[in-house]
Design a protein around this motif. Structure first.
Motif, PDB file in Angstrom:
ATOM      1  N   HIS A 147       1.042  -1.160  -0.169  1.00 23.79           N
ATOM      2  CA  HIS A 147       0.119   0.071  -0.248  1.00 23.79           C
ATOM      3  C   HIS A 147       0.622   1.848  -0.551  1.00 23.79           C
ATOM      4  O   HIS A 147       0.630   2.591  -0.875  1.00 23.79           O
ATOM      5  N   TYR A 148       1.531   1.298   0.827  1.00 25.32           N
ATOM      6  CA  TYR A 148       2.805   1.817   0.936  1.00 25.32           C
ATOM      7  C   TYR A 148       3.089   2.794  -0.252  1.00 25.32           C
ATOM      8  O   TYR A 148       3.154   3.674  -0.718  1.00 25.32           O
ATOM      9  N   ASP A 167       1.596  -3.009  -7.371  1.00 25.19           N
ATOM     10  CA  ASP A 167       0.192  -3.717  -7.790  1.00 25.19           C
ATOM     11  C   ASP A 167      -0.153  -4.467  -7.291  1.00 25.19           C
ATOM     12  O   ASP A 167      -0.840  -5.604  -7.314  1.00 25.19           O
ATOM     13  N   LYS A 213       2.748   1.294  -2.976  1.00 25.04           N
ATOM     14  CA  LYS A 213       1.456   1.658  -4.230  1.00 25.04           C
ATOM     15  C   LYS A 213       1.661   0.621  -5.637  1.00 25.04           C
ATOM     16  O   LYS A 213       2.108   1.063  -6.899  1.00 25.04           O
TER      17      LYS A 213
END
Length: 127
Positions: free
Chosen positions: A65-66, A70, A68
């Motif tokens: 998440h941090y 896939d 970004k």
């Protein structure tokens, strides 16, 4: 009350989740995960080790998440798989536990203090 686009997506996803869940409930998925652990010779006895693995998967999901990446969805799936496996190891039906907790949460009341949403405790049965 006006609903934002992101809130609309969440509501749509919840509705879709409820429809999908009826096709293949958590109980069945939990059993499939456990059977896979047994077939592959994965850990099925060391609870502490399983909590550590789960923690590692949460960290990987946060990193995805941090940064970004896939693969966030896949990492979140790993978290769920470890959580369901751990639940089976400990003798819990995670589906039943989640449903019980949702009922409790529905009856909770919340209030904002300094723009932060806080749980307002008003019930001794609240867990």
């Amino acid at each position: 009350m006006q609903v934002s686009i992101s809130q609309r997506k969440i509501l749509t996803n919840r509705k879709k989740y409820k429809q999908d869940r009826s096709k293949n409930g958590f109980k069945e998925v939990q059993k499939q995960i456990w059977d896979n652990k047994l077939r592959k010779g994965f850990n099925t006895t060391d609870v502490c080790k399983e909590f550590c693995f789960l923690n590692g998967e949460v960290a990987e999901a946060f990193e995805a998440h941090y940064k970004k990446k896939d693969d966030l969805g896949s990492e979140l799936a790993d978290v769920a798989i470890y959580l369901l496996g751990l639940s089976q190891m400990l003798g819990f039906s995670l589906e039943e536990e989640i449903n019980n907790k949702l009922k409790i949460n529905e009856n909770r009341h919340y209030e904002k203090v300094n723009e932060v949403l806080l749980k307002k405790v008003n019930n001794d049965d609240d867990n």
